[in-house]
Scaffold this motif. Structure first.
Motif, PDB file in Angstrom:
ATOM      1  N   TYR A 128      -0.808   6.162  10.243  1.00  0.00           N
ATOM      2  CA  TYR A 128      -1.860   6.038   9.420  1.00  0.00           C
ATOM      3  C   TYR A 128      -3.206   4.783  10.333  1.00  0.00           C
ATOM      4  CZ  TYR A 128      -0.380   9.474   5.739  1.00  0.00           C
ATOM      5  OH  TYR A 128       0.801  10.302   5.100  1.00  0.00           O
ATOM      6  N   GLU A 129      -2.084   3.613   9.976  1.00  0.00           N
ATOM      7  CA  GLU A 129      -2.823   2.842  10.782  1.00  0.00           C
ATOM      8  C   GLU A 129      -2.780   2.138  12.065  1.00  0.00           C
ATOM      9  OE1 GLU A 129      -1.603  -1.767   9.438  1.00  0.00           O
ATOM     10  OE2 GLU A 129      -3.397  -1.086   6.933  1.00  0.00           O
ATOM     11  N   ARG A 130      -2.111   2.559  12.378  1.00  0.00           N
ATOM     12  CA  ARG A 130      -2.015   3.071  14.104  1.00  0.00           C
ATOM     13  C   ARG A 130      -3.042   4.672  14.551  1.00  0.00           C
ATOM     14  NH1 ARG A 130       3.616   2.674  16.008  1.00  0.00           N
ATOM     15  NH2 ARG A 130       4.420   3.982  13.885  1.00  0.00           N
ATOM     16  N   GLY A 131      -3.098   5.165  13.600  1.00  0.00           N
ATOM     17  CA  GLY A 131      -3.268   6.490  14.352  1.00  0.00           C
ATOM     18  C   GLY A 131      -2.770   7.586  14.805  1.00  0.00           C
ATOM     19  N   LEU A 132      -1.566   8.116  14.620  1.00  0.00           N
ATOM     20  CA  LEU A 132      -0.282   8.060  14.620  1.00  0.00           C
ATOM     21  C   LEU A 132      -0.273  10.245  14.242  1.00  0.00           C
ATOM     22  CD1 LEU A 132       2.703   5.784  15.842  1.00  0.00           C
ATOM     23  CD2 LEU A 132       0.629   6.838  18.001  1.00  0.00           C
ATOM     24  N   ARG A 133      -0.630   9.671  12.557  1.00  0.00           N
ATOM     25  CA  ARG A 133      -0.445  11.107  11.890  1.00  0.00           C
ATOM     26  C   ARG A 133      -1.767  10.771  11.368  1.00  0.00           C
ATOM     27  NH1 ARG A 133       4.232  13.218  10.589  1.00  0.00           N
ATOM     28  NH2 ARG A 133       2.369  14.147   9.054  1.00  0.00           N
ATOM     29  N   ASP A 134      -2.375  11.981  11.158  1.00  0.00           N
ATOM     30  CA  ASP A 134      -3.766  11.974  10.022  1.00  0.00           C
ATOM     31  C   ASP A 134      -3.372  11.707   8.491  1.00  0.00           C
ATOM     32  OD1 ASP A 134      -5.739  12.766  11.938  1.00  0.00           O
ATOM     33  OD2 ASP A 134      -5.858  14.717  12.298  1.00  0.00           O
ATOM     34  N   VAL A 135      -4.249  11.190   7.837  1.00  0.00           N
ATOM     35  CA  VAL A 135      -4.512  11.125   7.143  1.00  0.00           C
ATOM     36  C   VAL A 135      -4.640  11.237   6.000  1.00  0.00           C
ATOM     37  CG1 VAL A 135      -5.370   9.206   4.793  1.00  0.00           C
ATOM     38  CG2 VAL A 135      -5.296   8.016   7.469  1.00  0.00           C
ATOM     39  N   VAL A 143       0.930  -1.176  -0.278  1.00  0.00           N
ATOM     40  CA  VAL A 143       0.085   0.024   0.104  1.00  0.00           C
ATOM     41  C   VAL A 143       1.328   1.111   0.300  1.00  0.00           C
ATOM     42  CG1 VAL A 143      -1.847   1.203   1.574  1.00  0.00           C
ATOM     43  CG2 VAL A 143      -1.830  -0.910   1.176  1.00  0.00           C
ATOM     44  N   ALA A 144       2.423   0.974   0.683  1.00  0.00           N
ATOM     45  CA  ALA A 144       2.936   2.207   0.566  1.00  0.00           C
ATOM     46  C   ALA A 144       3.590   2.368  -0.793  1.00  0.00           C
ATOM     47  CB  ALA A 144       3.759   1.776   1.996  1.00  0.00           C
ATOM     48  N   GLU A 145       4.164   1.221  -1.215  1.00  0.00           N
ATOM     49  CA  GLU A 145       4.626   1.839  -2.507  1.00  0.00           C
ATOM     50  C   GLU A 145       3.380   2.410  -3.479  1.00  0.00           C
ATOM     51  OE1 GLU A 145       6.010  -1.866  -3.439  1.00  0.00           O
ATOM     52  OE2 GLU A 145       7.786  -1.745  -2.199  1.00  0.00           O
ATOM     53  N   TYR A 146       1.812   1.855  -3.390  1.00  0.00           N
ATOM     54  CA  TYR A 146       1.257   2.283  -4.250  1.00  0.00           C
ATOM     55  C   TYR A 146       0.960   4.170  -4.720  1.00  0.00           C
ATOM     56  CZ  TYR A 146      -3.810   3.282  -6.014  1.00  0.00           C
ATOM     57  OH  TYR A 146      -5.021   3.839  -6.585  1.00  0.00           O
ATOM     58  N   LEU A 147       0.980   4.722  -2.832  1.00  0.00           N
ATOM     59  CA  LEU A 147       1.066   5.604  -2.864  1.00  0.00           C
ATOM     60  C   LEU A 147       2.084   6.391  -2.457  1.00  0.00           C
ATOM     61  CD1 LEU A 147      -1.452   5.281   1.018  1.00  0.00           C
ATOM     62  CD2 LEU A 147      -2.006   6.561  -1.436  1.00  0.00           C
ATOM     63  N   TYR A 148       2.725   5.470  -3.064  1.00  0.00           N
ATOM     64  CA  TYR A 148       4.593   6.724  -3.023  1.00  0.00           C
ATOM     65  C   TYR A 148       5.655   6.972  -1.946  1.00  0.00           C
ATOM     66  CZ  TYR A 148       3.481   6.484  -8.446  1.00  0.00           C
ATOM     67  OH  TYR A 148       2.452   5.853  -9.211  1.00  0.00           O
ATOM     68  N   MET A 149       5.865   6.261  -0.947  1.00  0.00           N
ATOM     69  CA  MET A 149       5.659   6.634   0.271  1.00  0.00           C
ATOM     70  C   MET A 149       6.142   5.021   0.870  1.00  0.00           C
ATOM     71  SD  MET A 149       2.476   6.816   2.650  1.00  0.00           S
ATOM     72  CE  MET A 149       1.906   8.123   2.534  1.00  0.00           C
TER      73      MET A 149
END
Length: 74
Positions: free
Chosen positions: A36-43, A22-28
């Protein structure tokens, strides 16, 4: 609005994808996506849109505003 972060993980797992894929798809990098999945950062909005396209659902579903995963027609 309920906590939508677990829905990100559920969607990813339902589509048999890894965080790295998923990260590769999003270029990150994977650690950034993991936050993002752990809720540590807003998407960010652009990432939400990209995820909705990837999973063929709506941003509203990802955010927990609806329980209907089917995207609505424009």
């Amino acid at each position: 609005m309920e906590n939508y972060y677990p829905r990100l993980k559920d969607l990813r797992e339902d589509n048999d994808l890894t965080q790295k894929q998923v990260a590769e798809y999003l270029y990150m990098k994977q650690p950034q996506y993991s936050r993002y999945e752990r809720g540590l950062r807003d998407v960010p909005t652009d990432v939400l849109i990209a995820l909705a396209k990837l999973y063929k659902t709506s941003v509203d579903y990802i955010l927990g505003l609806t329980n209907d995963p089917t995207p609505k027609n424009k």
